[in-house]
Design a protein around this motif. Sequence first.
Motif: not given
Length: 419
Positions: A162-170
Amino acid sequence: MKTVVIGGGLAGLSAAYSLCMHGGEVILLEEEKDLGGLAGSYARGYFIEKFYHHIFSGDVFIQQIIKELGLLEKLEWRTASIGYYIDGKIHRLSTPIEILKFEHLSFFDKILLAKAVLSTRRTKDPSLFDDVPATKWVIEKTNKSVYEGFFLPLLKSKFGNYENISAAWLLSRIKLRSKRTFKGERLGYLRGGFQQLVDRMAEKIESEGCEIRRGCKVNDIFMANNKVGGVETSEGVLSCDNAILTTPALSKTLSIDKIKYQSTICALFGMDKNLMEDIYWLNLKANVPFGAIIEHTNFVPREDYGENLFYVVSYLQENDQLWKKSDKEIIDLYLKGLEKMFPDFHREEVKWWELAKGKYTAPVYERCYKNKIIPYSSHIEGLYLAGIFSSPNYPERSMNGSIRAGFGCAREVISDERA
Ligand SMILES: Cc1cc2nc3c(=O)[nH]c(=O)nc-3n(C[C@H](O)[C@H](O)[C@H](O)COP(=O)(O)OP(=O)(O)OC[C@H]3O[C@@H](n4cnc5c(N)ncnc54)[C@H](O)[C@@H]3O)c2cc1C
């Protein structure tokens, strides 16, 4: 001009439907014997999706298509009950009051969480946060205990890495999921199953004189002088002027696609009793090999099926060991996990199970994902792409997004033909 559409999921069906309605010559080729792709269903005397499905009120495009195809009276909106399993207990988190009662966050944490949700709802364009890591955004907006107690388990179960998941998705996820009334979140379902949408689209395509070939796999797309000439299929060669590719399975082999995808394993169980009292969607923080449980018949009435149905789902990154296991081994692991979580559950009560495995089920919405979105037109004349890798599926993929992509791509094909 002859167009071959590769893939009979919602993107392919939408592209073919749109082209046929504009009088185009179209052949749709689907590898499987059934249409629908990720939105496909099992036929068990009733239709039930292989992977759980519902729609959100903001999914307007799919609602228009449902209406256009005469299915609007079957679209029903229901309040979905959401739960969170942590430390051996299910916490109800459907309504604002239930969230306030959640004992794993302090009062101060809840205020921070509410503030973060409200500010996200005011964010017009989540994609502006494309290059910000989701973890950084959460810690900045809330604190470490909200991050660890609330967001981290969700990120881990959804993405693993999950470390590199974008805040745009969240952010887009929060925007989508936080639109709830005091009773909870309203979700839409096509009573009788989304298979009806798939079937209605296919009927329209065929009634317009276009062809659908089921069980026909495309192995390669021929190109000469940077122009599409035809496709090589399991049934032989087919010449065409345009090819619309809707599956990452082939875009990957053509090296057009730089996106990382996650895979999904989803089991469907049939029983004669409830698993959970009345929870539809259960997120988990538990040491089990799955990330969520979705009890379909706690959302759509059990009477439609004559039995209770629930899904158990794992979202996998590349090289996950679970992917290599046999169906029986996976089901055994899932049943062990369920027995651990629910003392009243006994595997003998399961009447039947089905297991669906999808290799390319969602893009991994990493930081800077936006740069990897694939445009409808490619650098090769006559080669178009529409699917979960297209812009309407950013920053979250959905049926709505793939339908929009299919229509958007068809519009580009038509306008190129007219030019
Ligand atoms: C677990 C899960 C839950 C979901 N829940 C929801 C939800 O609640 N709400 C929502 O809106 N969306 C949901 N989705 C997403 C939604 O199902 C997809 O975004 C959408 O159905 C994708 O459609 P598509 O046509 O782009 O791709 P696909 O459905 O993947 O279609 C591609 C098609 O191409 C075919 N194909 C592949 N290779 C070849 C080949 N070589 N030759 C011919 N055919 C080929 C495949 O068999 C497939 O039918 C969910 C997805 C998953 C996995």
